[in-house]
Design an enzyme around this catalytic site. Structure first.
Site, mmCIF file in Angstrom:
data_model
loop_
_atom_site.group_PDB
_atom_site.id
_atom_site.type_symbol
_atom_site.label_atom_id
_atom_site.label_comp_id
_atom_site.label_asym_id
_atom_site.label_seq_id
_atom_site.Cartn_x
_atom_site.Cartn_y
_atom_site.Cartn_z
ATOM 1 N N SER A 69 0.827 -1.212 0.000
ATOM 2 C CA SER A 69 0.000 0.000 0.000
ATOM 3 C C SER A 69 0.858 1.257 0.000
ATOM 4 C CB SER A 69 -0.919 0.015 1.219
ATOM 5 O OG SER A 69 -0.176 -0.080 2.422
ATOM 6 N N GLU B 101 -9.230 -9.685 3.543
ATOM 7 C CA GLU B 101 -9.538 -8.306 3.165
ATOM 8 C C GLU B 101 -10.891 -8.189 2.474
ATOM 9 O OE1 GLU B 101 -7.714 -4.361 0.911
ATOM 10 O OE2 GLU B 101 -6.459 -6.143 1.166
ATOM 11 N N LYS C 198 4.700 -11.460 3.196
ATOM 12 C CA LYS C 198 3.290 -11.691 2.895
ATOM 13 C C LYS C 198 3.104 -11.740 1.382
ATOM 14 C CE LYS C 198 0.013 -8.449 3.403
ATOM 15 N NZ LYS C 198 -0.607 -8.377 2.050
ATOM 16 N N GLU D 275 -0.054 -12.586 -1.826
ATOM 17 C CA GLU D 275 -1.488 -12.621 -2.081
ATOM 18 C C GLU D 275 -1.903 -13.889 -2.817
ATOM 19 O OE1 GLU D 275 -2.110 -7.759 -2.473
ATOM 20 O OE2 GLU D 275 -2.768 -9.086 -4.100
#
Length: 257
Positions: free
Chosen positions: A45, A182, A113, A115
């Site tokens: 982000s 999320e 991390k 996705e």
């Protein structure tokens, strides 16, 4: 004592809520660590909130290493996790191993991390864990897939909900130590949290997750636009603007210094 991945798993078993926030530089990282945050995520982000991109996709591994190194220098207690950027792990396990290894070796983070939870990603997670690299998963709304999924809530149909549930189970079985959920329905997040033995960290996924994470720029009111699931706990953008305007006015009136 510094937070560890095993400690997070114990906290789930004990029912202790886990607190996570993002950081992109030394100053923010110090504040989060001194405030007692459990997990500091060097999230992709930062591409949007710190570097001005419209999506997370342009972020490079070198940029993450640069920012994660600064964050790591500011943290003494929290677990520092860094995102693997878009197309630094999807091509092959070997690519993922090199990318994750650089983040641990060069930036000093304790975990990475990534996705997705489909079979190839779950296998990549298993291989990384086997090599000694702790991995946090991420399912539901996955921002690196923005051009396919958009930023809308995921898992609203029974088919999508089943897919996300099975992805989370696959990641847990592959050895992930936690999973970010999320922007999915709260009942789906609750079901996943009950089904898997590792912590779920929610963002826009309701109150039944084992922990919560927000983008710190959103939490502090630094973002131009707030996501629907991220309340601002302060208005630092407004405070900073007012302070800068006051300084500029004092200079122009020759009242400073």
């Amino acid at each position: 004592m510094p937070v560890t991945t095993q400690q997070l798993i114990r906290w789930k078993q004990e029912g202790r809520a886990i607190v996570a926030l993002t950081a992109w530089d030394w100053a923010i990282a110090q504040i989060l660590d001194e405030a007692g945050i459990d997990v500091v995520l060097v999230g992709d982000s930062m591409a949007m909130v710190a570097l001005g991109h419209a999506t997370t996709l342009p972020l490079t591994l070198e940029e993450v290493i640069h920012h994660a190194s600064a964050v790591r220098r500011g943290v003494k207690q929290a677990l520092v996790v860094a995102d693997l950027p878009f197309l630094t792990y999807q091509e092959s396990t070997a690519q993922a191993m090199r990318s994750a290894g650089r983040l641990l070796k060069e930036a000093g983070v304790q975990a990475v991390k990534l996705e997705g939870g489909y079979p190839a990603i779950a296998q990549t997670v298993a291989n990384l864990v086997l090599a000694g690299i702790p991995v946090m998963g991420h399912v539901g709304l996955t921002p690196q897939s923005v051009h396919r999924l958009g930023y809308r809530q995921q898992g609203k149909t029974s088919e999508d909900a089943d897919r996300i549930l099975h992805e989370a189970i696959a990641l847990a079985e592959a050895g992930a130590f936690a999973i970010v959920l999320e922007h999915i329905p709260a009942d789906l997040a609750a079901k996943i949290t009950e089904k898997i033995p590792i912590p779920t960290i929610g963002i826009g996924a309701g109150s039944h997750c084992d922990g919560q994470v927000l983008v710190t720029a959103d939490l502090l009111g630094l973002s131009p636009k707030q996501p629907p699931f991220a309340p601002a706990y302060a208005d630092l953008r407004g405070i900073a603007t007012q302070a800068v305007q006051s300084f500029a006015n004092d200079v122009r009136k020759r009242e400073f210094p």
